[in-house]
Every structure is written in structure tokens, then in C-alpha cells.
Scaffold this motif. Structure first.
Motif, PDB file in Angstrom:
ATOM      1  N   THR A 162      34.866   3.364  -7.449  1.00  9.58           N
ATOM      2  CA  THR A 162      34.918   4.826  -7.590  1.00  9.58           C
ATOM      3  C   THR A 162      36.244   5.259  -8.201  1.00  9.58           C
ATOM      4  N   LEU A 163      37.355   4.718  -7.701  1.00 15.79           N
ATOM      5  CA  LEU A 163      38.663   5.058  -8.248  1.00 15.79           C
ATOM      6  C   LEU A 163      38.788   4.574  -9.688  1.00 15.79           C
ATOM      7  N   ALA A 164      38.163   3.443 -10.005  1.00  9.82           N
ATOM      8  CA  ALA A 164      38.207   2.929 -11.378  1.00  9.82           C
ATOM      9  C   ALA A 164      37.607   3.947 -12.352  1.00  9.82           C
ATOM     10  N   LEU A 165      36.454   4.513 -11.995  1.00 12.31           N
ATOM     11  CA  LEU A 165      35.827   5.508 -12.869  1.00 12.31           C
ATOM     12  C   LEU A 165      36.596   6.826 -12.844  1.00 12.31           C
ATOM     13  N   LYS A 166      37.234   7.127 -11.728  1.00 10.27           N
ATOM     14  CA  LYS A 166      37.985   8.370 -11.636  1.00 10.27           C
ATOM     15  C   LYS A 166      39.182   8.371 -12.580  1.00 10.27           C
ATOM     16  N   THR A 167      39.782   7.205 -12.801  1.00 10.12           N
ATOM     17  CA  THR A 167      40.922   7.137 -13.713  1.00 10.12           C
ATOM     18  C   THR A 167      40.520   7.462 -15.150  1.00 10.12           C
ATOM     19  N   MET A 168      39.216   7.410 -15.444  1.00  7.95           N
ATOM     20  CA  MET A 168      38.721   7.663 -16.799  1.00  7.95           C
ATOM     21  C   MET A 168      38.321   9.117 -17.002  1.00  7.95           C
ATOM     22  N   GLU A 169      38.679   9.996 -16.081  1.00  4.54           N
ATOM     23  CA  GLU A 169      38.244  11.387 -16.169  1.00  4.54           C
ATOM     24  C   GLU A 169      38.647  12.061 -17.474  1.00  4.54           C
ATOM     25  N   GLY A 170      39.818  11.723 -17.996  1.00  2.00           N
ATOM     26  CA  GLY A 170      40.293  12.390 -19.204  1.00  2.00           C
ATOM     27  C   GLY A 170      39.654  11.886 -20.477  1.00  2.00           C
ATOM     28  N   ILE A 171      39.010  10.732 -20.437  1.00  2.00           N
ATOM     29  CA  ILE A 171      38.444  10.116 -21.637  1.00  2.00           C
ATOM     30  C   ILE A 171      36.958  10.420 -21.716  1.00  2.00           C
ATOM     31  N   ASP A 172      36.532  10.991 -22.822  1.00  2.00           N
ATOM     32  CA  ASP A 172      35.128  11.328 -23.042  1.00  2.00           C
ATOM     33  C   ASP A 172      34.503  10.225 -23.887  1.00  2.00           C
ATOM     34  N   LEU A 173      33.668   9.389 -23.262  1.00  2.00           N
ATOM     35  CA  LEU A 173      33.065   8.266 -23.972  1.00  2.00           C
ATOM     36  C   LEU A 173      32.020   8.708 -24.989  1.00  2.00           C
ATOM     37  N   SER A 174      31.540   9.941 -24.872  1.00  2.00           N
ATOM     38  CA  SER A 174      30.527  10.420 -25.817  1.00  2.00           C
ATOM     39  C   SER A 174      31.146  10.823 -27.147  1.00  2.00           C
ATOM     40  N   LYS A 182      15.094   4.264  -4.281  1.00  5.53           N
ATOM     41  CA  LYS A 182      15.723   3.491  -5.349  1.00  5.53           C
ATOM     42  C   LYS A 182      15.366   4.026  -6.731  1.00  5.53           C
ATOM     43  N   SER A 183      14.239   4.709  -6.834  1.00  2.72           N
ATOM     44  CA  SER A 183      13.835   5.245  -8.135  1.00  2.72           C
ATOM     45  C   SER A 183      14.571   6.530  -8.488  1.00  2.72           C
ATOM     46  N   ARG A 184      15.323   7.093  -7.553  1.00  2.18           N
ATOM     47  CA  ARG A 184      16.099   8.307  -7.805  1.00  2.18           C
ATOM     48  C   ARG A 184      17.583   7.939  -7.809  1.00  2.18           C
ATOM     49  N   GLN A 185      18.218   8.146  -8.941  1.00  2.00           N
ATOM     50  CA  GLN A 185      19.622   7.782  -9.105  1.00  2.00           C
ATOM     51  C   GLN A 185      20.379   8.933  -9.754  1.00  2.00           C
ATOM     52  N   VAL A 186      21.694   8.874  -9.595  1.00  2.00           N
ATOM     53  CA  VAL A 186      22.556   9.843 -10.268  1.00  2.00           C
ATOM     54  C   VAL A 186      22.725   9.380 -11.716  1.00  2.00           C
ATOM     55  N   ARG A 187      22.431  10.247 -12.661  1.00  3.94           N
ATOM     56  CA  ARG A 187      22.550   9.907 -14.082  1.00  3.94           C
ATOM     57  C   ARG A 187      23.582  10.814 -14.729  1.00  3.94           C
ATOM     58  N   TRP A 188      24.527  10.179 -15.468  1.00  2.61           N
ATOM     59  CA  TRP A 188      25.591  10.920 -16.136  1.00  2.61           C
ATOM     60  C   TRP A 188      25.056  11.618 -17.376  1.00  2.61           C
ATOM     61  N   THR A 189      25.490  12.849 -17.588  1.00  6.07           N
ATOM     62  CA  THR A 189      25.131  13.587 -18.793  1.00  6.07           C
ATOM     63  C   THR A 189      26.387  14.035 -19.549  1.00  6.07           C
ATOM     64  N   GLU A 190      27.347  14.616 -18.837  1.00  4.48           N
ATOM     65  CA  GLU A 190      28.590  15.045 -19.446  1.00  4.48           C
ATOM     66  C   GLU A 190      29.644  15.200 -18.361  1.00  4.48           C
ATOM     67  N   GLY A 191      30.899  15.371 -18.815  1.00  7.49           N
ATOM     68  CA  GLY A 191      31.988  15.545 -17.863  1.00  7.49           C
ATOM     69  C   GLY A 191      32.520  14.220 -17.360  1.00  7.49           C
ATOM     70  N   SER A 192      33.014  14.214 -16.133  1.00  2.00           N
ATOM     71  CA  SER A 192      33.573  13.008 -15.529  1.00  2.00           C
ATOM     72  C   SER A 192      32.494  11.942 -15.370  1.00  2.00           C
ATOM     73  N   LEU A 193      32.926  10.674 -15.445  1.00  2.00           N
ATOM     74  CA  LEU A 193      31.971   9.571 -15.305  1.00  2.00           C
ATOM     75  C   LEU A 193      31.363   9.516 -13.914  1.00  2.00           C
ATOM     76  N   LEU A 194      31.992  10.146 -12.934  1.00  3.99           N
ATOM     77  CA  LEU A 194      31.441  10.168 -11.581  1.00  3.99           C
ATOM     78  C   LEU A 194      30.412  11.277 -11.401  1.00  3.99           C
ATOM     79  N   ASP A 195      30.390  12.239 -12.331  1.00  3.31           N
ATOM     80  CA  ASP A 195      29.435  13.340 -12.231  1.00  3.31           C
ATOM     81  C   ASP A 195      28.053  12.884 -12.679  1.00  3.31           C
ATOM     82  N   GLY A 196      27.072  13.727 -12.418  1.00  6.80           N
ATOM     83  CA  GLY A 196      25.711  13.426 -12.851  1.00  6.80           C
ATOM     84  C   GLY A 196      24.689  14.202 -12.058  1.00  6.80           C
ATOM     85  N   GLU A 197      23.454  14.075 -12.469  1.00  5.13           N
ATOM     86  CA  GLU A 197      22.339  14.736 -11.800  1.00  5.13           C
ATOM     87  C   GLU A 197      21.401  13.687 -11.213  1.00  5.13           C
ATOM     88  N   VAL A 198      20.842  13.983 -10.054  1.00  8.26           N
ATOM     89  CA  VAL A 198      19.891  13.074  -9.426  1.00  8.26           C
ATOM     90  C   VAL A 198      18.546  13.229 -10.128  1.00  8.26           C
TER      91      VAL A 198
END
Length: 585
Positions: free
Chosen positions: A286-298, A494-510
């Protein structure tokens, strides 16, 4: 571990890692002489003899250098003094690797202090960077011992102290690839030292090395490595610069004096990627992905041309997602970078890092196979074809589920996962109490895999019905209805997961990531299936390209047809030129 918990104090850092002076030459080892019984004149004579012998040894070692190597070192030093980034890049990327293959394929490069330093008039910044290359080559081609690992750490301390010297910030600018490789190698050697130390303690054969490790607990410590990376980020104000870029502002407005320098800016950006790697190795995903908050991979960064940084980023982001049970996001990350590798494989074949790129891609295909087995997803056709070629049999066994699939999951995970490490030194007195980090994370991961062993069988039955009684399905599976109900709840969860769309890598929608969705109404199972249409356009283009490739191969094998084709092309060009002339008249 939050950013605030890492001490950011340059004076404290320098005190912990050692204070080095770049202005004065290193002192000679005259303290090895026994001064007792000598008067001042005899002592002076002895020192002069010692200095002459040392100079003679250095001259003899320098004379044994091949002319190509001596000229390279001198030109390398000249480029660095002139701050010629373009030629410095050529020396680093091409000349160094070419000379390594020719002269030092299985032997170390010339000694930095005994041979190279006299050639460059003891220019300490250059000697320090050359020493970094010297030990990197030693790690890559040979087997470093404990003294080499200590010496390499000391050299990194010298280099970082030189950069962090607030009284006289260096005007040096390094090629972007070299800056990334320094951060990457620094973390690699930190990880390698931790694994080497654990292996020595576990075997308990070399008491002398164990005693040395006890006496140097701060060497390659987790605190020091994190302190370096966080210091680079804070000194360059990289997080503030990335935030300004997101808001559409000029990053130089918040960069400050140090952050506007190319050297600090480059090291600051790559230190964020280094933190992603370090926190993953320590098991804090979790902390590993949090350090990437400033970088937009898209969005494409100006550092995207550094291939090694791209591979590292997507590998560790994908792995973190996998360990957080966000398999859909992990598949997206792995597929993106693997598609990039497949499209640029011609370039990587000529690169000096070809072996590391190949191994990293094989690891990502193995992790992709695990994620697809746990979360069935339609892949890009080229990625799917390569995955079938590399891991087809293993993927089929994992998709069938059952007890026989567990060894395959363990095998692929052990092959493809990072080399996990502990946060601190091991227990030297009780080696049996030390926990293997790899086995710990494997055990945690396999706990989740065992919960989904029944999922492939459930899917095979559920795809045949739109509604079904739970007792009927329990009869097919030969299991208790209440156990089946629990298994269906697990399948739904298990079929319902958090999926990233935009913003921080930890964010997402179920969201529902499976093509099957179920709901329970008492003992009745309602089943809905979403079928994804095939992309015929991509299939048509890909096979058209294959057709042209086969056609070219046939023509190349038949010289007469190739010659006839060339004549036709020339006649067509002449006709086009004549038509243009007539049109102009």
C-alpha cells in the motif's frame, strides 16, 4: 512508514554515513610504519621511500592498461569536466560496454584508486562515479565478497554526500539513463546485501564474516537507503513539481534553486520509482503505491524514454496490485508494458540490458498467467498468443483449479516475485528464529489462492444455466449445500474488485470484473453472463501484416521474382514521373 517518519537532516545523514573531503587527496597509509625507534630524519626518508614505491606501482599498473582503455578513461573524464552530456552518454552507453566485452568480460575493471585516480589527477567526483561503475561491473559479471560490498556502500556515501553538500551544489549534469542506473543499482546492491547477510547467518559457517556484520549494523541499513531516496525527493521538491504539472502550472515556480537543477530533478523523479521498489521489497504494498501519487501513469513523462525505469515501474505496480487482490489492475499494468516490450523488441535486442529485459518480461508473463487464472480476462491477441507459448500448459493447469494447481501457483510466484527482504539485521544468535520473507509472502498469497480453488469448476457449471437451484448444483459438485453457499459467496466477492480509473493508484471504483455475475434468492441462483464481442478489426490488421511478411519472405527466397518485382517498381516510378512532367506542361 510515512514520509514524516524518515529523518530528513543532511547534517545527520552525513554524520551517519561518513564525512568525506573532495578537495584534499586521500592520505597515504603512513600510519602502517612503525614510528618507534625512528628519529625525524629517518621517518622522513622512510616516507619518501614509501611514496616512491607507491608511485612506481601506480605507474606500472597504468602502463599495463590497454591504450583503448586509457584513452577511454581520459576522454570520459574530459567529457565530465566539460559537462558534455551528449558525449558522456556515448561513453557510458556504448564505449564502456564495448570495452567491457573486449577486455573485462570476466575480470574487474582497473582499480579506481590505484590506477584510474592518478590518470585523472585524483579528480574525486569522477573517481567516485568510475568506482560506482567498477562495482556495478563486479556485481554483474563476478562475485563480490563482503569487503567489496562494504566498499561499494562507502563509495555511494561519498557520492551522495557530494550531491547533498548544501555549501557548494555541483553543477554536474548526468545522462538520464545513467542517473536511473545509479538509483537502480543502489537499491539492487542494498537488496543483494540483505540476501547475502541472511544467507551467511543461515549457514553459520563463516564466523569472521558474521562478526564483521555485527560490527557494521548501519552498513546498507534500511534507514540509510530510505533516507537517501526521501532526501532526493525533498531536496528537488519533486512532489511539488509533479503537483504543479497536474494543475497546468510551471513546475519551476515551486522547484526552488536545487529543484531547477537537472541533476537534482532527475534523481528526485527516479527516487520516487526507487521508493516504489524498496517498499515492495519490504512487503508494504500500500505504501509502495502511495509513493506514486504524484506520477500519472496514463500520461507520458519526459523520462518515459528510459526503458529500464518503465519496466521497473510497471512490474512493481502490477505486483503490488496482485498482492492487494486487484487482479484486473495488475493485468492492465502487465499487459501495457509487455505490449510495449513486444513492439520495441528490435531496439532491446541491440541493448546492453537485453538479458535483464528478457528476464523481466518472462517474470511479468508468469505473473500475468497467475492473474488471468484468478481473474479470467480477455487479453490483447498478441499478448495472449505469447502467453500461450510461454506459460500455456501452466495456465491451463491453474485454470482447471483443484489441488493439482497449487504447485503451479507456487512455482510461478517463486520465479516471478521480487526478492523480498527483512527490514533489519537478522538474529545472529538464533538463526532458526529468522523468517524467510519470500516464504512468508508466498504463504499469504497461497491462502487467497486456496479460497478460489473451486471457482473454475463453479464457472463451468454456471455458464450453462441462467437460473439454477443450489441443491441441484450441490449434487453435481458432490458437496454439502451450505458449503456450496459459502463457495458462491466467495465467488461473488472475488468477482468484485477495486478498479483504477484516474487519480492516485490506490483510488478506484468497485466493479464486477468477471463476465459472470450471480445473485442468490433463497435457494435459487440467478446467473447473468456478459459476452464481449471480438475485435475483428485488430484481427484483420494483424493477419494482413502476417500475409505481407510471408509474401516478403517468399520473394526473398526467389531471386527471379524479387528482380521482377524491382523492375515493376522502377517502371511504375518512371510512369509516375512522366505523368508529373506532362501535368506540369
Amino acid at each position: 512508514m510515512d514520509t514524516e517518519q524518515v529523518a530528513y537532516d543532511y547534517d545527520d545523514f552525513i554524520q551517519k554515513t561518513g564525512d568525506y573531503d573532495f578537495e584534499d587527496d586521500e592520505p597515504l597509509a603512513t600510519d602502517l610504519i612503525d614510528h618507534e625507534g625512528f628519529d625525524e630524519e629517518q621517518l622522513l626518508q622512510q616516507q619518501q621511500i614509501f611514496q616512491r614505491q607507491l608511485q612506481l606501482q601506480q605507474q606500472q599498473a597504468a602502463a599495463q592498461l590497454p591504450d583503448a582503455v586509457r584513452n577511454f578513461i581520459l576522454y570520459f573524464h574530459h567529457c565530465m569536466k566539460e559537462n558534455n552530456v551528449y558525449d558522456l552518454h556515448g561513453c557510458y552507453e556504448n564505449s564502456f560496454n564495448r570495452l567491457t566485452e573486449k577486455f573485462y568480460k570476466n575480470t574487474p575493471w582497473p582499480d579506481p584508486h590505484g590506477v584510474v585516480a592518478p590518470l585523472v589527477n585524483n579528480d574525486q567526483p569522477f573517481v567516485t562515479l568510475y568506482t560506482e561503475l567498477y562495482y556495478r561491473h563486479l556485481y554483474a559479471k563476478l562475485q563480490p565478497n563482503l569487503e567489496d560490498r562494504f566498499a561499494s556502500y562507502d563509495n555511494y556515501c561519498i557520492w551522495f554526500n557530494y550531491i547533498f553538500d548544501s555549501s557548494s551544489p555541483p553543477e554536474l549534469e548526468l545522462p538520464t539513463n545513467w542517473a536511473w542506473d545509479i538509483i537502480d543499482e543502489f537499491i539492487y546492491q542494498f537488496n543483494s546485501f540483505a540476501l547475502y547477510r541472511s544467507r551467511i547467518v543461515r549457514k553459520s559457517h563463516n564466523e569472521e564474516e558474521i562478526q564483521q556484520l555485527r560490527e557494521h549494523p548501519q552498513t546498507w541499513s534500511t534507514y540509510t537507503v530510505l533516507n537517501v531516496l526521501y532526501s532526493f525527493i525533498q531536496k528537488s521538491r519533486m512532489n511539488e513539481q509533479l503537483e504543479a504539472i497536474k494543475e497546468g502550472r510551471d513546475p519551476d515556480e515551486v522547484a526552488g534553486e536545487d529543484g531547477s537543477r537537472p541533476l537534482y530533478k532527475t534523481f528526485g523523479y527516479f527516487s520516487i520509482l526507487g521508493l516504489l521498489r524498496v517498499h515492495t521489497l519490504l512487503g508494504d504494498f500500500t505504501l509502495a503505491l502511495k509513493t506514486m501519487e504524484g506520477i500519472d501513469l496514463s500520461k507520458k513523462s519526459k523520462y518515459a524514454r528510459v526503458a529500464g525505469a518503465q519496466f521497473t515501474t510497471y512490474y512493481y505496480v502490477g505486483f503490488c496490485y496482485m498482492m492487494m487482490r486487484r487482479y484486473a489492475d495488475a493485468i492492465k499494468a502487465f499487459s501495457h508494458i509487455l505490449l510495449y516490450i513486444s513492439r520495441t523488441k528490435g531496439f532491446h535486442n541491440r541493448s546492453a540490458q537485453y538479458d535483464s529485459v528478457t528476464k523481466r518480461s518472462e517474470q511479468m508473463y508468469a505473473l500475468l498467467a497467475i492473474c488471468v487464472a484468478l481473474c479470467p480476462t480477455r487479453l490483447d491477441d498478441s499478448i495472449h498468443t505469447t502467453l500461450r507459448e510461454k506459460n500455456g500448459e501452466q495456465l491451463a493447469r491453474m485454470q482447471r483449479g483443484g489441488e493439482e494447481s497449487l504447485p503451479v501457483f507456487e512455482e510461478l510466484f517463486s520465479f516471478a516475485c521480487p526478492k523480498f527482504m527483512s527490514h533489519g539485521p537478522p538474529d545472529y544468535d538464533n538463526p532458526a528464529n529468522n523468517v524467510d520473507p519470500l516464504q512468508h509472502h508466498l504463504k499469504v498469497f497461497m491462502m487467497d489462492v486456496k479460497r478460489t480453488m473451486l471457482t473454475p469448476t463453479l464457472r463451468s457449471y454456471l455458464k450453462l444455466y441462467s437460473t439454477m437451484n443450489i441443491e441441484k448444483l450441490a449434487t453435481f459438485l458432490e458437496m454439502d449445500p451450505e458449503e456450496l453457499r459459502s463457495a458462491l459467496v466467495v465467488f461473488k466477492q472475488k468477482s468484485r474488485q477495486v478498479r483504477w480509473t484516474e487519480g492516485s493508484l490506490l483510488d478506484g471504483e468497485v466493479v464486477n470484473v468477471s463476465d459472470l455475475d450471480i445473485s442468490l434468492e433463497g435457494d435459487l441462483i440467478n446467473i447473468s453472463e456478459a459476452k464481449i464481442g471480438r475485435k475483428f478489426g485488430d484481427w484483420f490488421l494483424r493477419n494482413t501484416t502476417k500475409y505481407y511478411a510471408v509474401q516478403d519472405t517468399i520473394l526473398n527466397k526467389n531471386p527471379e521474382k524479387q528482380e521482377e518485382k524491382e523492375h515493376k517498381d522502377k517502371r511504375r516510378e518512371r510512369r509516375e514521373k512522366n505523368a508529373e512532367k506532362k501535368g506540369s506542361k
